[in-house]
Write a protein that holds these residues in place. Structure first.
Motif, PDB file in Angstrom:
ATOM      1  N   ARG A 105       2.766  -8.212  10.794  1.00 44.47           N
ATOM      2  CA  ARG A 105       4.192  -7.846  10.731  1.00 44.47           C
ATOM      3  C   ARG A 105       4.994  -8.985  10.129  1.00 44.47           C
ATOM      4  O   ARG A 105       6.145  -8.797   9.768  1.00 44.47           O
ATOM      5  CB  ARG A 105       4.743  -7.507  12.125  1.00 44.47           C
ATOM      6  CG  ARG A 105       4.221  -6.249  12.813  1.00 44.47           C
ATOM      7  CD  ARG A 105       4.039  -5.087  11.900  1.00 44.47           C
ATOM      8  NE  ARG A 105       2.661  -4.990  11.436  1.00 44.47           N
ATOM      9  CZ  ARG A 105       2.312  -4.519  10.235  1.00 44.47           C
ATOM     10  NH1 ARG A 105       3.199  -4.152   9.349  1.00 44.47           N
ATOM     11  NH2 ARG A 105       1.034  -4.451   9.896  1.00 44.47           N
ATOM     12  N   GLN A 147       9.654   5.204   8.163  1.00 45.40           N
ATOM     13  CA  GLN A 147       9.718   4.132   7.154  1.00 45.40           C
ATOM     14  C   GLN A 147       9.089   4.587   5.830  1.00 45.40           C
ATOM     15  O   GLN A 147       9.658   4.368   4.758  1.00 45.40           O
ATOM     16  CB  GLN A 147       8.982   2.905   7.689  1.00 45.40           C
ATOM     17  CG  GLN A 147       8.947   1.740   6.719  1.00 45.40           C
ATOM     18  CD  GLN A 147       8.095   0.606   7.262  1.00 45.40           C
ATOM     19  OE1 GLN A 147       8.454  -0.022   8.255  1.00 45.40           O
ATOM     20  NE2 GLN A 147       6.968   0.341   6.638  1.00 45.40           N
ATOM     21  N   LYS A 172       0.825  -1.215   0.000  1.00 42.00           N
ATOM     22  CA  LYS A 172       0.000   0.000   0.000  1.00 42.00           C
ATOM     23  C   LYS A 172       0.860   1.267   0.000  1.00 42.00           C
ATOM     24  O   LYS A 172       0.444   2.296  -0.517  1.00 42.00           O
ATOM     25  CB  LYS A 172      -0.960  -0.013   1.207  1.00 42.00           C
ATOM     26  CG  LYS A 172      -2.027  -1.114   1.104  1.00 42.00           C
ATOM     27  CD  LYS A 172      -3.044  -1.058   2.212  1.00 42.00           C
ATOM     28  CE  LYS A 172      -2.536  -1.444   3.562  1.00 42.00           C
ATOM     29  NZ  LYS A 172      -2.148  -2.880   3.688  1.00 42.00           N
TER      30      LYS A 172
HETATM   31  N1  LIG Z   1       4.941  -4.484  -6.745  1.00 39.15           N
HETATM   32  C1  LIG Z   1       5.589  -5.074  -5.764  1.00 39.15           C
HETATM   33  N2  LIG Z   1       6.131  -6.298  -5.939  1.00 39.15           N
HETATM   34  C2  LIG Z   1       6.793  -6.914  -4.928  1.00 39.15           C
HETATM   35  N3  LIG Z   1       6.968  -6.389  -3.705  1.00 39.15           N
HETATM   36  C3  LIG Z   1       6.433  -5.178  -3.470  1.00 39.15           C
HETATM   37  C4  LIG Z   1       5.732  -4.454  -4.486  1.00 39.15           C
HETATM   38  N4  LIG Z   1       5.329  -3.277  -3.963  1.00 39.15           N
HETATM   39  C5  LIG Z   1       5.769  -3.262  -2.688  1.00 39.15           C
HETATM   40  N5  LIG Z   1       6.434  -4.383  -2.392  1.00 39.15           N
HETATM   41  C6  LIG Z   1       7.065  -4.758  -1.103  1.00 39.15           C
HETATM   42  O1  LIG Z   1       6.070  -5.249  -0.244  1.00 39.15           O
HETATM   43  C7  LIG Z   1       6.439  -5.011   1.116  1.00 39.15           C
HETATM   44  C8  LIG Z   1       5.230  -4.531   1.894  1.00 39.15           C
HETATM   45  O2  LIG Z   1       4.852  -3.268   1.422  1.00 39.15           O
HETATM   46  P1  LIG Z   1       4.110  -2.194   2.345  1.00 39.15           P
HETATM   47  O3  LIG Z   1       4.882  -1.942   3.592  1.00 39.15           O
HETATM   48  O4  LIG Z   1       3.789  -1.049   1.486  1.00 39.15           O
HETATM   49  O5  LIG Z   1       2.783  -3.017   2.752  1.00 39.15           O
HETATM   50  P2  LIG Z   1       1.404  -2.461   3.336  1.00 39.15           P
HETATM   51  O6  LIG Z   1       0.346  -2.957   2.445  1.00 39.15           O
HETATM   52  O7  LIG Z   1       1.497  -1.008   3.575  1.00 39.15           O
HETATM   53  O8  LIG Z   1       1.329  -3.268   4.704  1.00 39.15           O
HETATM   54  P3  LIG Z   1       0.708  -2.804   6.132  1.00 39.15           P
HETATM   55  O9  LIG Z   1      -0.788  -2.957   6.039  1.00 39.15           O
HETATM   56  O10 LIG Z   1       1.297  -3.754   7.122  1.00 39.15           O
HETATM   57  O11 LIG Z   1       1.113  -1.396   6.349  1.00 39.15           O
HETATM   58  C9  LIG Z   1       7.568  -4.004   1.084  1.00 39.15           C
HETATM   59  O12 LIG Z   1       8.755  -4.621   1.505  1.00 39.15           O
HETATM   60  C10 LIG Z   1       7.666  -3.570  -0.360  1.00 39.15           C
HETATM   61  O13 LIG Z   1       8.975  -3.340  -0.763  1.00 39.15           O
END
Ligand SMILES: Nc1ncnc2c1ncn2[C@@H]1O[C@H](COP(=O)(O)OP(=O)(O)OP(=O)(O)O)[C@@H](O)[C@H]1O
Ligand SMILES: [Mg+2]
Length: 526
Positions: free
Chosen positions: A417, A168, A130
């Motif tokens: 996490r 972060q 996200k």
């Molecule tokens: N297109 C992609 N392909 C593979 N990995 C990705 C891609 N986009 C992001 N990531 C990786 O996925 C991981 C999780 O991303 P992120 O922290 O944005 O998750 P989130 O959805 O915000 O999770 P949360 O709800 O816990 O905050 C990160 O390490 C990021 O580098």
């Protein structure tokens, strides 16, 4: 210390900090009396591949990734590949450098909406990308605006609930921002203001902030939001709950109403949905995954129904098992700062390399601790909910809920996490009689993710519901009085596994530890 400084870290949940004691002198800007300079917010040019994709193909893609959309008629088609987003080569280079091969589902559907300048809510599981789902459209929006003049505030503002998450998010976005010559800075409490103010004075197009410090700086007139046209609420449900809502209102009142507002989280409880509409115009909401509240399916969830007295012993056994396979990153969540300190002390005494993070620690120490954990120097982190949301450390393999959290949403974020991006992980949850009112909600989450539901948990849930019915009927027929006058025979047994002898607890325990193996935890895997 500024008299507006927030006093964080005093709440009993040991979580993000106390309800703010911030006072502020910011009066809402009367935007109607300003002649606002028009700005562009639609940067999306649908690629021919996306435009020509058949309806059936689009439906198939949405179904495959469990993407559901409210206001479908106003929603552009999803993209399926990075090249369909029409991003600058400088941004594409960073995407490739990170080794990403395709947009995640929330990016695939979120980018076309966010790039079109529409307000939106994006709900997708923990670890599903996200940050870049809002980060990259934000950079496209910001890069297309007029240059900043001296004294201008940021064009993009990202609000986060914790300092570590703000840092972060800044780091993740900075890599991309540099590629398109945009400057980003982070303002958060607990650190000296001077340095943050100096960075703001140098001028930066994007600010990632925790609300308390941002309000401080607004009050001090060290930042203004007159140029802000792209607003992000990361962990939006947390930002709109009781602790932060007044601060969010104050901040939003300083931003022009024709801005673009985007909100993101893995959970979207009903209580905040109405409120969220106050901050957005005709938002499009997308959900990736189940329409109901759900956890990341790549997490093996294990629940152990035990007594409070058994907790520490069980934790020791579990950590022994986990660490026998090597230094495996593990987070242990507790409810209170005191419990976090106690456990850390005991763990260290037993020789485990443990650090802890919570709201009473100095910011410097919080950052040092998270770094020790991130680098693996201390593979065990004991934390309150200050680390429950957003923190992305790719190789956390275990999350242990030493105390069950106060809401099922917190449970989802805590266990999230682990199993970041396409990874897998395991969560262990100690569940006691005092948590029984949360049993039903937890069972729903376990069932949705096809996880094992322990019989003891079911029993607890039934007892709780029966008891609740009794309480209700007592109230109705006796004119109140809670459950004090209830039929004792109908009241739930204190079933914690020991009421009917050892077997129940024993069985749960055995299941618990053998499930380490069930969860695919082998030394070759890790
Ligand atoms: N297109 C992609 N392909 C593979 N990995 C990705 C891609 N986009 C992001 N990531 C990786 O996925 C991981 C999780 O991303 P992120 O922290 O944005 O998750 P989130 O959805 O915000 O999770 P949360 O709800 O816990 O905050 C990160 O390490 C990021 O580098
Ligand atoms: Mg996130």
């Amino acid at each position: 210390m500024s008299r507006y400084q927030s006093s964080r870290g005093g709440d009993s949940r040991g979580s993000y900090g106390s309800k703010s004691s911030i006072s502020n002198e910011l009066s809402a800007v009367k935007w109607s009396s300003y002649k606002l300079t028009p700005f562009e917010k639609n940067f999306y040019k649908e690629s021919p591949e996306v435009a020509n994709r058949s309806k059936a193909d689009v439906e198939e893609f949405l179904a495959k990734h469990q993407i559901t959309i409210a206001s479908r008629d106003r929603c552009p088609n999803p993209i399926t590949q990075f090249k369909e987003a029409g991003l600058k080569s400088a941004i594409m280079d960073v995407i490739h450098k990170n080794g990403f091969t395709a947009p995640t589902p929330i990016q695939a559907q979120g980018w076309p909406i966010a790039l079109s300048g529409k307000d939106m809510v994006g709900v997708a599981q923990t670890g599903s990308g996200k940050t870049l789902a809002f980060g990259i459209p934000g950079l496209v929006h910001i890069a297309a605006q007029d240059y900043l003049s001296p004294g201008d505030g940021p064009i993009g503002l990202v609000l986060c609930p914790t300092r570590e998450l703000a840092q972060q998010v800044m780091k993740v976005m900075d890599e991309f921002a540099r590629a398109v010559n945009l400057r980003i800075s982070c303002v958060y409490g607990g650190a000296p203001k001077g340095q943050q103010i100096r960075e703001l004075e140098r001028g930066c197009e994007i600010v990632v902030a925790t609300p308390g410090r941002l309000i401080d700086l607004l009050n001090m007139q060290k930042i203004n939001l007159r140029r802000c046209t792209y607003l992000v609420l990361d962990e939006a449900d947390r930002m709109l709950d009781m602790g932060f809502e007044p601060q969010i209102r104050t901040i939003v009142s300083q931003i022009r109403p024709d801005r673009q507002t985007v909100m993101w989280s893995a959970t979207w409880p009903k209580e905040v949905q109405g409120l969220a509409r106050d901050f957005m115009k005709d938002p499009i909401q997308i959900n990736v995954g189940s329409q109901t509240l759900s956890a990341n399916h790549n997490i093996c969830q294990i629940v152990d129904v035990i007594t409070d007295y058994e907790k520490y012993d069980k934790l020791q056994r579990l950590i022994t098992e986990i660490m026998s396979y090597g230094k495996t990153k593990t987070i242990i969540f507790t409810d209170t700062k005191r419990c976090a300190d106690d456990i850390t002390r005991q763990m260290r005494r037993s020789g485990w390399p443990t650090v802890s993070i919570h709201g009473d620690k100095k910011q410097e120490e919080r950052e040092w601790v998270l770094n020790e954990f991130r680098t693996g120097n201390s593979p065990i982190l004991v934390a309150t909910d200050v680390a429950a949301r957003g923190i992305d450390i790719s190789d956390i393999k275990f999350v242990i809920n030493y105390d069950y959290p106060s809401s099922v949403e917190d449970y989802i974020h805590r266990i999230g996490r682990t199993a970041r991006a396409n990874g897998t992980g395991t969560s262990y949850t100690f569940f006691t009689q005092s948590n029984s009112k949360n049993a039903k909600a937890l069972i729903d989450i376990l069932r949705e993710a096809n996880q094992n539901v322990p019989a003891e948990l079911e029993k607890m849930s039934h007892s709780w519901q029966e008891n609740a019915r009794d309480r209700y009927s007592n109230k109705r027929f006796r004119g109140g009085g809670g459950d004090r006058g209830g039929d004792r025979n109908k009241r739930p047994r204190m079933d914690n596994g020991s009421s009917n002898g050892a077997p129940a607890a024993q069985k749960t325990g055995n299941e618990f530890y053998s499930s380490v193996a069930q969860a695919g935890y082998t030394s070759s895997y890790y």
